[in-house]
Design an enzyme around this catalytic site. Structure first.
Site, short mmCIF file in Angstrom:
data_model
loop_
_atom_site.label_atom_id
_atom_site.label_comp_id
_atom_site.label_asym_id
_atom_site.label_seq_id
_atom_site.Cartn_x
_atom_site.Cartn_y
_atom_site.Cartn_z
CB SER A 26 44.58 56.34 35.32
OG SER A 26 43.73 55.93 34.84
CE LYS A 36 42.52 50.93 37.77
NZ LYS A 36 41.30 51.82 37.85
CD1 TRP A 38 36.73 54.49 32.75
CD2 TRP A 38 34.81 53.79 32.53
NE1 TRP A 38 36.88 53.40 32.33
CE2 TRP A 38 35.72 52.59 32.19
CE3 TRP A 38 33.28 53.53 32.53
CZ2 TRP A 38 35.42 51.51 31.89
CZ3 TRP A 38 32.90 52.22 32.00
CH2 TRP A 38 33.87 51.08 31.75
CG HIS A 76 40.99 59.65 33.17
ND1 HIS A 76 41.05 59.07 34.53
CD2 HIS A 76 42.02 58.99 32.47
CE1 HIS A 76 41.73 58.06 34.63
NE2 HIS A 76 42.44 57.88 33.77
C1 GCU Z 1 40.85 52.49 31.60
C2 GCU Z 1 40.45 51.60 32.79
C3 GCU Z 1 40.57 52.43 34.17
C4 GCU Z 1 42.13 52.71 34.10
C5 GCU Z 1 42.37 53.79 33.22
C6 GCU Z 1 43.83 54.13 33.05
O1 GCU Z 1 40.16 53.55 31.50
O2 GCU Z 1 39.15 51.33 32.61
O3 GCU Z 1 40.25 51.61 35.31
O4 GCU Z 1 42.23 53.76 35.31
O5 GCU Z 1 42.33 52.94 31.82
O6 GCU Z 1 44.81 53.73 33.70
O7 GCU Z 1 44.12 55.08 32.23
#
Ligand code: GCU
Length: 428
Positions: free
Chosen positions: A266, A270, A357, A409
């Protein structure tokens, strides 16, 4: 450390609930329809800003690659400081009896500025005892403290501000009840059995994940990197912290710093991508459900958009990135070029079917388009005509891997198995 305000906490809790799927797995008002993806033109990873076509590995390495790193710093993740000169560390706990005698556990306090009172992070690492030399390793940041990745009473309970994910953690401080709550994401014994060391750090040690104007965590030491359009960000800080762990491993005889794979889920996916792109010492990179600002192509605006991420999490990306709210096409880079920066090192991108998402298709396309750079460097990535693989059917090439798992997710044992298989032939 500056304490978050009530509003930030309320926001964090709401967003957290959203992330864990308890409120909305797919926030409304965003596009989840492939037919409605806007028409877009991607910047070409193999064309320099001055129009030069990158036709040789030398041009890539000497000209385009550094140019792209700079473009990502300026437009997306911000600049990072160099390694701090006075950094020190200390193995404050070690036992070769971890995991029933299978592993050596070390806890290493890293003092970024050399002072005990200064900002510090704690690396928790389990190293297989059955090995012939320094072990290859995986390293990844965690969301809930080192104590949450395993139910091991010897692991120090983190006393800092905790990212609250609606579990047993109250008042944003960890309690004993939080031990092992994130263990499903960290199959430590399996990883050790496969011959790898596994290292983790609580991401909040490096920078607590809320928008406080960059006054806490490591940012407090670099005020001169704020107030500029390419400012030092949270994703920048987390990535920087991973590189500092690599500095430590370079001096550790039990870990082979040349064979360290960086992994993240998540927002921390990144982070693993940016860490791997900006620090070529990482031998392999894994992006798990990283989505917008990670592996997914921003220009597709599928699921989470640049505007939305900049609004919800203004501290993750630099000031310049806000210019691309509802204007992704103006950004001189897109995320396939982030993956290209990992070439020629192996990279694995994974999505989850239930994680629209994060735009699974956009994550795949990124890895596929980045593969052109692998080709140029004599490595084999995903073929240009390969179709998006079906659920639970990993597409693994010599240098680029991809799968879309069933489910939500998350980072699961299934995901880890694919990464370990991938690493076996490439890192181990
Ligand atoms: C939110 C956010 C995502 C991210 C996620 C996480 O959903 O919008 O961009 O990846 O949090 O880090 O759990």
């Amino acid at each position: 450390m500056t304490r978050p305000t009530a509003t930030t906490i309320a926001w964090t809790l709401a967003l957290t609930a959203m992330m864990t799927g308890t409120l909305l797995a797919q926030p409304k008002g965003y596009n989840y329809d492939e037919d409605k993806v806007p028409q877009y033109t991607l910047p070409d990873a193999l064309t320099c800003e001055d129009g030069t076509k990158v036709t040789t590995p030398e041009l890539w390495t000497g000209k385009r690659r550094p140019e792209l790193v700079k473009l990502f710093e300026e437009n997306v993740y911000g600049v990072m400081p160099p390694a701090p000169i006075g950094m020190t560390w200390r193995v404050y706990e070690q036992s070769d009896q971890a995991l029933g005698g299978k592993a050596t556990r070390k806890q290493i306090a890293v003092y970024f500025t050399g002072y005990d009172a200064g900002p510090r992070m704690t690396i928790l690492v389990y190293i297989p005892n059955k090995r012939t030399g320094p072990a290859p390793a995986f390293i990844g940041l965690n969301f809930q403290g080192n104590h949450a990745v395993i139910n091991d009473p010897a692991v120090t309970l983190n006393t800092g501000w905790m990212h609250n994910r609606g579990d047993t953690v109250k008042d944003n401080r960890a309690t004993e009840a939080a031990r092992g709550v994130a263990s499903s994401r960290w199959p430590i014994e399996m990883i050790v059995d496969r011959g790898y060391a596994i290292a983790t750090i609580y991401y909040g040690d490096i920078d607590p994940d809320f928008d406080d104007g960059f006054h806490n965590g490591i940012h407090a030491k670099y005020p001169q990197l704020q107030g500029r359009d390419d400012n030092f960000t949270s994703i920048g800080a987390w990535s920087w912290g991973l590189s500092r762990a690599l500095d430590v491993f370079e001096q550790d005889d039990d870990i082979d710093a040349k064979r360290v794979a960086v992994i993240g889920h998540s927002r921390l996916g990144k982070t693993s991508l940016w860490a791997g792109a900006s620090d070529e010492r990482f031998a392999m990179v894994v992006s798990n459900c990283s989505g917008c600002g990670g592996a997914a192509l921003s220009r597709r605006a599928f699921g989470e958009t640049v505007k939305r991420i900049n609004t919800s999490f203004p501290h993750w990306f630099c000031a310049n990135f806000k210019k691309y709210n509802d204007n992704e096409g103006a950004c001189p880079v897109d995320q396939h070029e982030l993956i290209a920066l990992i070439a020629p090192r192996p990279v694995y991108v994974a999505s989850a079917e239930g994680d629209q998402w994060a735009d699974p298709h956009g994550e795949f396309l990124s890895a596929q388009i980045a593969s052109r750079v692998y080709d140029l460097l004599g490595k084999q990535g995903i073929a240009a005509d390969a179709s998006w693989p079906k659920v639970d059917q990993p597409l693994v090439t010599p240098s680029v891997g991809y799968h879309m798992r069933t489910g939500k997710h998350d980072l699961t044992e299934y995901d880890w198995k694919q990464y370990l298989d991938f690493a076996d032939k490439r890192v181990k």
